[in-house]
Design an enzyme around this catalytic site. Sequence first.
Site, mmCIF file in Angstrom:
data_model
loop_
_atom_site.group_PDB
_atom_site.id
_atom_site.type_symbol
_atom_site.label_atom_id
_atom_site.label_comp_id
_atom_site.label_asym_id
_atom_site.label_seq_id
_atom_site.Cartn_x
_atom_site.Cartn_y
_atom_site.Cartn_z
ATOM 1 N N GLU A 56 0.877 -1.181 0.000
ATOM 2 C CA GLU A 56 0.000 0.000 0.000
ATOM 3 C C GLU A 56 0.900 1.212 0.000
ATOM 4 O O GLU A 56 1.651 1.439 0.956
ATOM 5 C CB GLU A 56 -0.911 -0.033 1.230
ATOM 6 C CG GLU A 56 -2.196 0.747 1.014
ATOM 7 C CD GLU A 56 -2.220 2.048 1.760
ATOM 8 O OE1 GLU A 56 -1.863 3.079 1.139
ATOM 9 O OE2 GLU A 56 -2.590 2.059 2.944
ATOM 10 N N CYS A 60 -2.067 8.821 3.427
ATOM 11 C CA CYS A 60 -1.952 8.438 2.013
ATOM 12 C C CYS A 60 -3.255 8.715 1.273
ATOM 13 O O CYS A 60 -3.243 8.920 0.065
ATOM 14 C CB CYS A 60 -1.525 6.982 1.880
ATOM 15 S SG CYS A 60 -2.512 5.878 2.875
#
Length: 524
Positions: free
Chosen positions: A252, A286
């Site tokens: 990720e 993020c």
Amino acid sequence: MATTRAAVVPTAGTSAAPADRKQIAVTNPATGEAVGAVPDQTAAEVDALAQTLRAAQLEWEDLGPRGRARHLLNWLNWIVDNSDHVLGLVHREAGKSWGDASIELMVCVEVINYYAKRGGKFLADERRSIHGPASFNKRLRILRRPYQLVGVITPWNYPLAMQMMDVPGALMAGAAVLTKPSEVTPLAWAEVVRAWNEEIDAPPVLGCATGAGETGRAVIEAVDMIQFTGSTRTGRAIGIRAAERLIPASLELGGKDAMIVLSDADLDRAVRGAVWGGLFNAGQSCVAVERIYVEAPVYDEFVHRLVAEVGRLRQGHDAQGAFAADYGAMATVDQLAIVEHHVADALAKGARVLTGGRRAERGLFYPATVLVDVDHSMDCIREETFGPLLPVMRVKSEEEAIALANDSQYGLAGSVWTSSPARGRRVGRRIETGGMNINNAMTNVFQFPLPMGGWKQSGIGHRFGGPNGVRKYTRQQAFVSERIPLKNEMHWYPYTLAKGALVRRVLRLTGTHGWKRRLGRTPS
Ligand code: ADP
């Protein structure tokens, strides 16, 4: 099946360390004060920790989902009972506001409860119907067996929550888990791993290695599967090494999430969403709102309200429990330098700052900054900022917004703001991202039944959420058994003319199409 329980898993701060061993000091980026230190663990220490975790794994797996869930829930209770202590570490090691730090407890509660409750169902053996006459006597099942040792490596932005998104799923799967938090913010996580091993009488299947990149590299060498969250650069290096070792890597990585405000949006909500989605945790997420595209008819009004709303925010490192600041400091000098660079680059290329735009005198604080007259030549639009910047662009139409949103190497998540559900679906599904929020920001991450993961350079695989958040830590075993015990099989030796002819006839009858062909005639 049982193996011997390993004695004590050395977690950060508790391993028998050589006296001259290097320590990593942790400082509060808001105040510069020392918060603590952790050992900089060597590859040999990581390897020893991995061995103790492996030794305890089978016994852990044998507990079954219910038995494992019991320990996870005990752990959760300990974390909640000690939340002031644990969140205090998060608050100080990352220089957050108390409110931003507190949200990390929510992730612990939600993720552990979600997987403790549903893990058994997600891991249950699956039955499959047979396909084809040759398998008439077979019983088919899919079994899920965990990777023995899973590695979880995380960055500094959410010291507790980052690990908590991954670890409960891996433990529920029956794996032992070797974690490595960021060297910038290792304290809160090391403390909850210590609690697992010392406070709740849980089997020693969870370990914490502390250190920087070298320690992380040693983790990759020691595990059977790696879950990584962090920069695209490091993720790529880890993916390459995992490929060399032939172990799966779930990655990720970075994001550059676009927010599209259409002309029929509720502007009050859109402005508040932009502010929270872009500035929560000082923009160090993020899935933060990193660029905003607003349709021309509402652009001026949106920008006006955005600047006013940003002006109402309180930045600071408030006292523990105070909830007196909205967002806090940047976690590292390097990260602050990226934000400064993105602003300088934008200004040099013709952008204007409407509010913010200059770092604070003391502490690693950068104020919320609204940039306009930005375009796709600028780093603040193309590169991940990971800071409190809100660059806003005017767009002519939804088509232009879609094209600009997709003009990015990243594809983590995004949002569309509109009062028309049909428009939201139409635009949202054309954005090339792993997550999409209509009239909300970042919220897809907290919908635990849904998969969370990135497209394009934002990652490979799904990180957590739904059944896959447990199953990804397992290997499928195709499990075949015989219904009725037979002495022989049609395709076993010896081959005979009679068996050959029978097989051909059955294949023709059951496997071809058109009645003439089935009956053995080739249609002219
Ligand atoms: P950031 O610098 O933003 O934290 P990184 O992607 O560099 O992002 O780091 C994320 C995590 O990966 C940290 O825990 C870091 O120590 C670890 N790490 C850095 N380099 C490596 C590497 N080569 N192998 C494994 N882990 C690494």
